[in-house]
Structures are given as structure tokens and as C-alpha cells.
Design a protein around this motif. Structure first.
Motif, PDB file in Angstrom:
ATOM      1  N   SER A  18       0.737  -1.227   0.142  1.00 21.67           N
ATOM      2  CA  SER A  18       0.043  -0.265  -0.033  1.00 21.67           C
ATOM      3  C   SER A  18       0.828   1.168   0.043  1.00 21.67           C
ATOM      4  N   TYR A  19       2.155   1.103   0.148  1.00 20.14           N
ATOM      5  CA  TYR A  19       3.118   2.355   0.283  1.00 20.14           C
ATOM      6  C   TYR A  19       3.392   2.733  -1.215  1.00 20.14           C
ATOM      7  N   MET A  20       3.209   1.732  -2.092  1.00 24.62           N
ATOM      8  CA  MET A  20       3.552   2.006  -3.353  1.00 24.62           C
ATOM      9  C   MET A  20       2.371   2.905  -4.255  1.00 24.62           C
ATOM     10  N   PRO A  21       2.773   3.862  -4.962  1.00 25.77           N
ATOM     11  CA  PRO A  21       1.898   4.949  -5.648  1.00 25.77           C
ATOM     12  C   PRO A  21       0.806   3.916  -6.523  1.00 25.77           C
ATOM     13  N   HIS A  70       7.521  -3.739  -7.963  1.00 24.93           N
ATOM     14  CA  HIS A  70       7.204  -2.917  -6.852  1.00 24.93           C
ATOM     15  C   HIS A  70       8.402  -3.167  -5.586  1.00 24.93           C
ATOM     16  N   VAL A  71       8.582  -2.205  -4.969  1.00 25.46           N
ATOM     17  CA  VAL A  71       9.645  -2.081  -3.916  1.00 25.46           C
ATOM     18  C   VAL A  71       8.975  -1.229  -2.887  1.00 25.46           C
ATOM     19  N   SER A  72       9.038  -1.726  -1.553  1.00 26.50           N
ATOM     20  CA  SER A  72       8.557  -0.876  -0.601  1.00 26.50           C
ATOM     21  C   SER A  72       9.263  -1.080   0.788  1.00 26.50           C
ATOM     22  N   VAL A  73       9.559  -0.203   1.610  1.00 24.99           N
ATOM     23  CA  VAL A  73      10.142  -0.434   3.004  1.00 24.99           C
ATOM     24  C   VAL A  73       9.004   0.317   4.031  1.00 24.99           C
ATOM     25  N   ASN A  74       8.527  -0.514   5.043  1.00 28.29           N
ATOM     26  CA  ASN A  74       7.946   0.145   6.019  1.00 28.29           C
ATOM     27  C   ASN A  74       8.624   1.568   6.506  1.00 28.29           C
ATOM     28  N   PHE A  77      11.527   2.508   8.864  1.00 32.89           N
ATOM     29  CA  PHE A  77      12.642   1.739   8.606  1.00 32.89           C
ATOM     30  C   PHE A  77      13.460   2.272   7.454  1.00 32.89           C
ATOM     31  N   ARG A  78      12.726   3.382   6.867  1.00 29.73           N
ATOM     32  CA  ARG A  78      13.413   4.008   5.593  1.00 29.73           C
ATOM     33  C   ARG A  78      14.666   4.838   5.809  1.00 29.73           C
ATOM     34  N   GLY A  79      15.513   5.024   4.963  1.00 27.12           N
ATOM     35  CA  GLY A  79      16.712   5.887   5.135  1.00 27.12           C
ATOM     36  C   GLY A  79      17.933   5.002   5.840  1.00 27.12           C
ATOM     37  N   GLU A  80      17.665   3.669   5.876  1.00 25.94           N
ATOM     38  CA  GLU A  80      18.712   2.906   6.741  1.00 25.94           C
ATOM     39  C   GLU A  80      19.433   1.809   5.547  1.00 25.94           C
ATOM     40  N   GLY A  81      19.214   1.977   4.536  1.00 27.30           N
ATOM     41  CA  GLY A  81      19.824   1.360   3.329  1.00 27.30           C
ATOM     42  C   GLY A  81      19.202  -0.056   3.031  1.00 27.30           C
ATOM     43  N   ILE A  82      17.839  -0.177   3.743  1.00 32.76           N
ATOM     44  CA  ILE A  82      17.273  -1.568   3.458  1.00 32.76           C
ATOM     45  C   ILE A  82      16.844  -1.567   1.968  1.00 32.76           C
ATOM     46  N   GLY A  83      16.359  -0.803   1.770  1.00 36.13           N
ATOM     47  CA  GLY A  83      15.600  -0.799   0.178  1.00 36.13           C
ATOM     48  C   GLY A  83      16.956  -1.443  -0.616  1.00 36.13           C
ATOM     49  N   LYS A  84      18.066  -0.715  -0.482  1.00 33.77           N
ATOM     50  CA  LYS A  84      19.107  -1.005  -1.373  1.00 33.77           C
ATOM     51  C   LYS A  84      19.598  -2.390  -1.108  1.00 33.77           C
ATOM     52  N   GLU A  85      19.722  -2.720   0.145  1.00 34.64           N
ATOM     53  CA  GLU A  85      20.070  -4.219   0.300  1.00 34.64           C
ATOM     54  C   GLU A  85      19.344  -5.081  -0.073  1.00 34.64           C
ATOM     55  N   ALA A 107      13.844   5.381 -10.821  1.00 35.17           N
ATOM     56  CA  ALA A 107      14.439   6.341  -9.875  1.00 35.17           C
ATOM     57  C   ALA A 107      15.260   5.879  -8.916  1.00 35.17           C
ATOM     58  N   PHE A 108      14.591   5.095  -8.149  1.00 35.78           N
ATOM     59  CA  PHE A 108      15.222   4.243  -7.136  1.00 35.78           C
ATOM     60  C   PHE A 108      16.402   3.170  -7.386  1.00 35.78           C
ATOM     61  N   LEU A 109      16.125   2.327  -8.527  1.00 30.90           N
ATOM     62  CA  LEU A 109      16.822   1.309  -8.848  1.00 30.90           C
ATOM     63  C   LEU A 109      18.326   2.208  -9.350  1.00 30.90           C
ATOM     64  N   GLU A 110      18.028   3.144 -10.248  1.00 33.54           N
ATOM     65  CA  GLU A 110      19.384   3.862 -10.819  1.00 33.54           C
ATOM     66  C   GLU A 110      19.849   4.305  -9.518  1.00 33.54           C
ATOM     67  N   ARG A 111      19.565   4.770  -8.583  1.00 30.07           N
ATOM     68  CA  ARG A 111      20.140   5.337  -7.347  1.00 30.07           C
ATOM     69  C   ARG A 111      21.075   4.146  -6.795  1.00 30.07           C
ATOM     70  N   CYS A 112      20.323   2.992  -6.639  1.00 31.07           N
ATOM     71  CA  CYS A 112      21.049   1.842  -6.039  1.00 31.07           C
ATOM     72  C   CYS A 112      22.102   1.641  -6.898  1.00 31.07           C
ATOM     73  N   SER A 114      23.848   3.566  -9.299  1.00 29.78           N
ATOM     74  CA  SER A 114      24.767   4.720  -9.436  1.00 29.78           C
ATOM     75  C   SER A 114      25.704   4.815  -8.139  1.00 29.78           C
ATOM     76  N   ASN A 115      25.256   4.352  -7.179  1.00 31.18           N
ATOM     77  CA  ASN A 115      25.833   4.141  -5.992  1.00 31.18           C
ATOM     78  C   ASN A 115      27.220   3.186  -5.895  1.00 31.18           C
ATOM     79  N   GLU A 116      26.529   1.801  -6.547  1.00 28.37           N
ATOM     80  CA  GLU A 116      27.361   0.948  -6.714  1.00 28.37           C
ATOM     81  C   GLU A 116      28.672   0.979  -7.558  1.00 28.37           C
TER      82      GLU A 116
HETATM   83  C1  COA Z   1      11.521   3.942  -2.264  1.00 26.43           C
HETATM   84  C2  COA Z   1      12.084   3.024  -1.006  1.00 26.43           C
HETATM   85  C3  COA Z   1      11.880   1.370  -1.042  1.00 26.43           C
HETATM   86  C4  COA Z   1      13.305   3.273  -0.589  1.00 26.43           C
HETATM   87  O1  COA Z   1      13.688   2.550   0.716  1.00 26.43           O
HETATM   88  P1  COA Z   1      14.839   2.860   1.751  1.00 26.43           P
HETATM   89  O2  COA Z   1      14.951   1.507   2.552  1.00 26.43           O
HETATM   90  O3  COA Z   1      14.222   4.157   2.527  1.00 26.43           O
HETATM   91  O4  COA Z   1      15.956   3.108   0.776  1.00 26.43           O
HETATM   92  P2  COA Z   1      17.440   3.218   1.052  1.00 26.43           P
HETATM   93  O5  COA Z   1      17.742   3.894   2.468  1.00 26.43           O
HETATM   94  O6  COA Z   1      18.147   1.868   0.859  1.00 26.43           O
HETATM   95  O7  COA Z   1      17.846   4.385   0.169  1.00 26.43           O
HETATM   96  C5  COA Z   1      19.170   4.149  -0.985  1.00 26.43           C
HETATM   97  C6  COA Z   1      19.319   5.189  -1.658  1.00 26.43           C
HETATM   98  O8  COA Z   1      18.123   5.661  -2.549  1.00 26.43           O
HETATM   99  C7  COA Z   1      17.680   6.773  -2.406  1.00 26.43           C
HETATM  100  N1  COA Z   1      16.183   6.905  -2.464  1.00 26.43           N
HETATM  101  C8  COA Z   1      15.371   6.312  -1.717  1.00 26.43           C
HETATM  102  N2  COA Z   1      14.029   6.633  -2.150  1.00 26.43           N
HETATM  103  C9  COA Z   1      14.096   6.891  -3.493  1.00 26.43           C
HETATM  104  C10 COA Z   1      13.040   7.094  -4.454  1.00 26.43           C
HETATM  105  N3  COA Z   1      11.690   7.028  -4.669  1.00 26.43           N
HETATM  106  N4  COA Z   1      13.733   7.511  -5.865  1.00 26.43           N
HETATM  107  C11 COA Z   1      15.256   7.827  -5.964  1.00 26.43           C
HETATM  108  N5  COA Z   1      15.957   7.492  -4.844  1.00 26.43           N
HETATM  109  C12 COA Z   1      15.462   7.126  -3.644  1.00 26.43           C
HETATM  110  C13 COA Z   1      17.991   7.172  -0.929  1.00 26.43           C
HETATM  111  O9  COA Z   1      18.391   8.465  -0.966  1.00 26.43           O
HETATM  112  C14 COA Z   1      19.424   6.423  -0.976  1.00 26.43           C
HETATM  113  O10 COA Z   1      20.513   7.351  -1.701  1.00 26.43           O
HETATM  114  P3  COA Z   1      21.871   7.221  -0.952  1.00 26.43           P
HETATM  115  O11 COA Z   1      22.510   5.965  -1.200  1.00 26.43           O
HETATM  116  O12 COA Z   1      22.731   8.319  -2.002  1.00 26.43           O
HETATM  117  O13 COA Z   1      21.873   7.636   0.263  1.00 26.43           O
HETATM  118  C15 COA Z   1      10.969   3.484   0.316  1.00 26.43           C
HETATM  119  O14 COA Z   1      11.214   4.814   0.130  1.00 26.43           O
HETATM  120  C16 COA Z   1       9.591   3.288   0.189  1.00 26.43           C
HETATM  121  O15 COA Z   1       9.081   2.329   0.340  1.00 26.43           O
HETATM  122  N6  COA Z   1       8.685   4.258  -0.578  1.00 26.43           N
HETATM  123  C17 COA Z   1       7.418   3.921  -0.856  1.00 26.43           C
HETATM  124  C18 COA Z   1       7.200   2.929  -1.799  1.00 26.43           C
HETATM  125  C19 COA Z   1       7.641   3.674  -3.256  1.00 26.43           C
HETATM  126  O16 COA Z   1       7.452   4.723  -3.536  1.00 26.43           O
HETATM  127  N7  COA Z   1       7.940   2.755  -4.009  1.00 26.43           N
HETATM  128  C20 COA Z   1       8.372   3.327  -5.432  1.00 26.43           C
HETATM  129  C21 COA Z   1       9.634   3.819  -5.516  1.00 26.43           C
HETATM  130  S1  COA Z   1      10.744   2.293  -5.813  1.00 26.43           S
END
Ligand code: COA
Length: 120
Positions: A18-21, A70-74, A77-85, A107-112, A114-116
Motif C-alpha cells: 500500500s506504500y506504492m503509488p 514493486h519495492v517498498s519499505v515500512n 525503517f526508511r533511510g537505513e539502506g534496507i531498500g538498497k540491500e 529512479a530508486f533502482l538507478e540510485r542503487c 549509481s552508488n554501486e
Molecule cells: C523507495 C523505498 C523502497 C526506499 O527504501 P529505503 O530503505 O528508504 O531506501 P535506502 O535507504 O536503501 O536508500 C538507498 C538510496 O536510494 C535513495 N532513494 C530512496 N528513495 C528513493 C526514491 N523514491 N527515488 C530515488 N531514490 C531514492 C536514497 O536517498 C538512498 O540514496 P543514497 O544511497 O545516496 O543515500 C522507500 O522509500 C519506500 O518504500 N517508498 C514507498 C514506496 C514507493 O514509492 N516505491 C516506488 C519507488 S521504488
């Protein structure tokens, strides 16, 4: 750790989805979960930390690739690197396949990635 979805996780999976748009109402959520439950090449994973499920990944498997739908984190627990892990573990699980994104996950995948590559 990544855990494959099963029916007993339905409620927690719907909560995380439900956190996904676009997954805001119950009907859309139920349809998405149903699709994962009934379509062989659509796989749902939960991320378990301790006793809690705090993240979700949903993908569509193809022959040489998979698409991350779909990718989502509670939020707690966000901003702790869990999504990337989660994304890194997924890629380790299917090293021979290319990871593709959707408009929502790009955008999120590209972020993961580009850091790599040390582009930061
Ligand atoms: C997107 C989401 C899964 C990220 O989870 P998270 O555990 O907070 O992510 P991380 O802490 O691993 O962040 C890794 C990097 O991605 C970046 N990032 C986080 N959310 C992002 C987003 N929506 N778009 C682009 N970059 C994003 C972070 O800033 C971080 O960058 P850094 O390494 O330079 O600091 C989480 O914010 C979420 O559940 N959002 C709601 C669901 C959603 O909108 N999903 C669609 C987008 S995938």
C-alpha cells in the motif's frame, strides 16, 4: 533476509504494497496480490528483519531478465539502506538475469546502481 511470499503473509504484504503509488485502495491491493499468487512468473518477496517483515519486492520474471514492479519499505525503517540491500540481495539471487525497472521503480533502482558504480 528475503523470504518468498506465502498466503499466511497476505495481510503484511498488502500493508507494505500500500506504500506504492497506485496501490492505495483495497481493491487495487487485492488484485495485485491475487496477480502475484496466481501468475507463475510474478514473484513476491518479503524482507524479514528479526521477527518483523519490513520490506517487499515484487518482480516479473522473464527468460534473461526480470522487471522490478514493486519495492517498498515500512516508513519506520526508511533511510537505513534496507531498500538498497533488498535490491542487492535480489540481484545476487538471480545473477545471470538483468534487472529492469518500471516508471515507478526506475529512479530508486538507478540510485542503487549509481552508488554501486561509485558515481557518487
Ligand atoms: C523507495 C523505498 C523502497 C526506499 O527504501 P529505503 O530503505 O528508504 O531506501 P535506502 O535507504 O536503501 O536508500 C538507498 C538510496 O536510494 C535513495 N532513494 C530512496 N528513495 C528513493 C526514491 N523514491 N527515488 C530515488 N531514490 C531514492 C536514497 O536517498 C538512498 O540514496 P543514497 O544511497 O545516496 O543515500 C522507500 O522509500 C519506500 O518504500 N517508498 C514507498 C514506496 C514507493 O514509492 N516505491 C516506488 C519507488 S521504488
Amino acid at each position: 533476509m528475503l523470504v518468498r511470499y506465502k498466503k499466511t503473509y497476505e495481510k503484511i504484504a498488502m500493508g507494505l504494497l500500500s506504500y506504492m503509488p497506485g496501490e492505495k485502495n483495497v481493491k487495487a491491493l487485492q488484485e495485485t496480490i491475487h496477480h502475484y499468487e496466481t501468475t507463475d512468473n510474478w514473484l513476491l518477496y518479503l524482507w524479514k528483519k528479526g521477527d518483523d517483515f519490513i520490506g517487499l519486492l515484487g518482480l516479473e520474471m522473464e527468460e534473461d531478465a526480470y522487471t522490478l514492479h514493486h519495492v517498498s519499505v515500512n516508513p519506520s525503517f526508511r533511510g537505513e539502506g534496507i531498500g538498497k540491500e533488498m535490491v542487492m540481495r535480489l540481484r545476487e539471487q538471480f545473477p545471470e538475469k538483468t534487472c529492469k525497472s518500471t516508471e515507478q521503480t526506475a529512479a530508486f533502482l538507478e540510485r542503487c546502481t549509481s552508488n554501486e558504480e561509485g558515481a557518487d
